[in-house]
Design a protein around this motif. Structure first.
Motif, PDB file in Angstrom:
ATOM      1  N   TYR A 183     -41.622 -14.025   5.935  1.00  0.00           N
ATOM      2  CA  TYR A 183     -40.741 -13.161   6.641  1.00  0.00           C
ATOM      3  C   TYR A 183     -40.494 -14.062   7.806  1.00  0.00           C
ATOM      4  CZ  TYR A 183     -42.187  -9.401   3.735  1.00  0.00           C
ATOM      5  OH  TYR A 183     -42.792  -8.475   2.760  1.00  0.00           O
ATOM      6  N   LEU A 200     -34.423  -7.814   1.372  1.00  0.00           N
ATOM      7  CA  LEU A 200     -35.716  -7.014   1.771  1.00  0.00           C
ATOM      8  C   LEU A 200     -35.452  -5.712   1.406  1.00  0.00           C
ATOM      9  CD1 LEU A 200     -37.142  -8.762   4.102  1.00  0.00           C
ATOM     10  CD2 LEU A 200     -36.243  -6.946   5.596  1.00  0.00           C
ATOM     11  N   ASP A 204     -40.871  -3.855   2.271  1.00  0.00           N
ATOM     12  CA  ASP A 204     -40.729  -4.936   3.087  1.00  0.00           C
ATOM     13  C   ASP A 204     -40.625  -4.585   4.676  1.00  0.00           C
ATOM     14  OD1 ASP A 204     -41.185  -7.079   1.135  1.00  0.00           O
ATOM     15  OD2 ASP A 204     -39.041  -6.527   0.683  1.00  0.00           O
ATOM     16  N   LYS A 227     -36.540 -12.823   4.152  1.00  0.00           N
ATOM     17  CA  LYS A 227     -37.560 -12.723   3.273  1.00  0.00           C
ATOM     18  C   LYS A 227     -37.426 -13.961   2.337  1.00  0.00           C
ATOM     19  CE  LYS A 227     -39.786 -10.360  -0.403  1.00  0.00           C
ATOM     20  NZ  LYS A 227     -40.063  -8.815  -1.312  1.00  0.00           N
TER      21      LYS A 227
END
Length: 247
Positions: A183, A200, A204, A227
């Motif tokens: 991330y 995402l 997440d 991500k």
């Protein structure tokens, strides 16, 4: 979609430490082996290593719920090969910090050198500042949280686990990535071979918030995080030649 595990437990080293209990070690008057043997002999409690002076291999190989505070900059491999312990570096640290960590955590209150958290199988490595190149290389289940920027090849060959970059990521992010998730809160200079951006989801966003809050990264906003996961092109070694889409 690739999903991260549950947020890691960052309470390692907090158990069994009697109030006021502590061991004080002076690195200026002891060899590295003497320091580590003293730390490894502790069944619990806290210890402070004074005058580290950038010494390599401090607080390595610990296997007890102890909290070790390195009161100054540390050299290579600080807190490496550890289980259950909490190691705090009050300054910057060299390359390989938290290398092969099994559980517990390593917290660097500064920046760290290259290959931070290399091959970490568990636990949490937190760097308040930035990391040099190859942070999280060959990660195998651990968590690496970087408050600042990450250098080139962050997450190279990372097999499982999570990397959070609170700042910007350098080129070749996630090169040869397997099942780890990266991330990035800031900008990405470029993705490595086999790395792609994935949308995402709610899980997440929750994970990033819990991890960032636990690390004290107030500047990380899940809504602006990118991500990065594997394109899963690294799994073709045993596939049939006529089945190019096999995972």
């Amino acid at each position: 979609m690739t999903s991260p595990p549950h947020p890691p437990d960052q309470r390692a080293g907090g158990q069994g430490a009697p109030p006021g209990a502590g061991l004080s070690l002076d690195a200026a008057a002891m060899t590295t082996r003497e320091i580590n043997r003293s730390l490894q002999a502790l069944p619990c409690g806290r210890a402070v290593v004074a005058n580290p002076g950038g010494r390599h291999n401090l607080a390595v190989g610990l296997d007890a719920p102890v909290h070790v505070e390195i009161d100054g900059p540390a050299g290579f491999y600080a807190g490496g090969l550890g289980k259950r312990a909490r190691v705090t570096v009050n300054g910057s640290a060299g390359g390989g910090t938290g290398e092969n960590l099994m559980s517990g955590d390593v917290h660097v209150r500064g920046s760290a050198g290259r290959s931070t958290a290399a091959s970490a199988r568990g636990g949490v490595v937190v760097v308040d500042g930035s990391c040099a190149s190859h942070a999280g290389i060959s990660l195998k289940g651990g968590t690496l949280a970087i408050g600042g920027d990450a250098g080139a090849y962050c997450g190279h060959l990372a097999q499982s686990g999570v990397i959070l970059v609170g700042g910007n990521a350098g080129p070749c992010l996630g090169d040869s990535l397997f099942e780890a998730v990266v991330y990035v809160n800031g900008k990405i200079a470029g993705l490595g071979d086999g790395a792609v951006i994935e949308e995402l989801d709610e899980h997440d966003a929750t994970f990033v918030k819990v991890l960032a809050d636990g690390c004290g990264f107030d500047h990380v906003a899940p809504s602006q995080v990118t991500k990065v996961v594997s394109a899963r092109r690294m799994y073709q070694m045993h596939a049939r030649h006529d089945d190019h889409g096999a995972y």
